[in-house]
Design an enzyme around this catalytic site. Sequence first.
Site, short mmCIF file in Angstrom:
data_model
loop_
_atom_site.label_atom_id
_atom_site.label_comp_id
_atom_site.label_asym_id
_atom_site.label_seq_id
_atom_site.Cartn_x
_atom_site.Cartn_y
_atom_site.Cartn_z
N ASP A 34 0.98 -1.23 0.03
CA ASP A 34 0.15 0.08 0.07
C ASP A 34 0.97 1.20 -0.01
O ASP A 34 1.98 1.20 0.59
CB ASP A 34 -0.92 0.04 1.11
CG ASP A 34 -1.87 0.98 1.14
OD1 ASP A 34 -3.15 0.63 1.10
OD2 ASP A 34 -1.65 2.06 1.20
N HIS A 101 -10.03 -5.11 -3.17
CA HIS A 101 -8.70 -5.39 -2.76
C HIS A 101 -8.85 -5.60 -1.39
O HIS A 101 -9.82 -4.97 -0.55
CB HIS A 101 -7.77 -3.99 -3.10
CG HIS A 101 -8.25 -2.77 -2.70
ND1 HIS A 101 -9.16 -2.00 -3.46
CD2 HIS A 101 -8.06 -1.86 -1.39
CE1 HIS A 101 -9.50 -0.95 -2.79
NE2 HIS A 101 -8.82 -1.03 -1.55
N HIS A 103 -7.08 -5.46 2.15
CA HIS A 103 -6.08 -5.09 3.09
C HIS A 103 -5.59 -5.90 3.97
O HIS A 103 -6.28 -6.58 4.67
CB HIS A 103 -6.50 -3.94 4.05
CG HIS A 103 -7.07 -2.59 3.16
ND1 HIS A 103 -6.21 -1.64 3.12
CD2 HIS A 103 -8.13 -2.15 2.69
CE1 HIS A 103 -6.94 -0.56 2.63
NE2 HIS A 103 -8.04 -1.23 2.15
P1 AMP Z 1 -9.72 1.67 0.14
O1 AMP Z 1 -9.87 3.08 0.77
O2 AMP Z 1 -9.92 0.56 0.94
O3 AMP Z 1 -10.27 1.93 -1.23
O4 AMP Z 1 -8.20 1.10 -0.06
C1 AMP Z 1 -7.15 2.00 -1.11
C2 AMP Z 1 -5.94 1.89 -0.64
O5 AMP Z 1 -5.04 1.97 -1.76
C3 AMP Z 1 -5.31 2.81 0.30
O6 AMP Z 1 -4.92 2.29 1.55
C4 AMP Z 1 -4.46 3.57 -0.45
O7 AMP Z 1 -3.23 4.04 0.38
C5 AMP Z 1 -4.06 2.58 -1.52
N1 AMP Z 1 -3.42 3.22 -2.67
C6 AMP Z 1 -3.87 4.20 -3.51
N2 AMP Z 1 -3.32 4.18 -4.76
C7 AMP Z 1 -2.03 3.59 -4.72
C8 AMP Z 1 -1.00 2.99 -5.48
N3 AMP Z 1 -0.80 3.55 -6.60
N4 AMP Z 1 -0.36 1.90 -5.03
C9 AMP Z 1 -0.45 1.52 -3.73
N5 AMP Z 1 -1.50 1.69 -3.07
C10 AMP Z 1 -2.28 2.57 -3.51
#
Ligand code: AMP
Length: 144
Positions: A34, A101, A103
């Site tokens: 992440d 996704h 976590h």
């Molecule tokens: P959610 O809020 O559950 O949709 O989680 C989305 C996650 O994606 C967040 O924890 C972000 O930090 C992560 N995220 C967003 N853009 C990227 C990226 N380019 N690479 C890796 N993680 C990302």
Amino acid sequence: MSTFDPSCLFCKIVQGDIPRYGVFEDEETIAFLDIHPLFPGHVLVAPKSHAVTLTDLPPSAVGPLFEKVQLLAKAVESAVEADGTFVAINNRIGQTVPHLHVHVVPRRRRDGLKGFFWPRHDYQDDEAREAVRDAIERELAKLL
Ligand code: AMP
Ligand code: ZN
């Protein structure tokens, strides 16, 4: 059938159009660090094929995805010498990237993550509890 949404951030990551710190990849699944981790070692495990929420994922893809989640939960916990993990999915509400996704977050005792001290909303009485249970059972009967 694999689907790809050209406007989707994680589809672009799957395609390699946006860089990632990948930790795992097979035919159906991808896992990467992440970008804004709750703690170092926080990974996201995602199906390569575009689906927005868990309920959008074809049932046959659920097992393969969660086998990898289990694998990553073990690897992350050992890699950063954590005491445990928090494994979670935001489905629409709280979801900032509309590509499913999972976590996998390493946890330690007294790590300050208060996520599960969310306010609880107890049932008013047993009647209310039973009404909700019955409604869930009715919906399940339609699905099974
Ligand atoms: P959610 O809020 O559950 O949709 O989680 C989305 C996650 O994606 C967040 O924890 C972000 O930090 C992560 N995220 C967003 N853009 C990227 C990226 N380019 N690479 C890796 N993680 C990302
Ligand atoms: Zn996507």
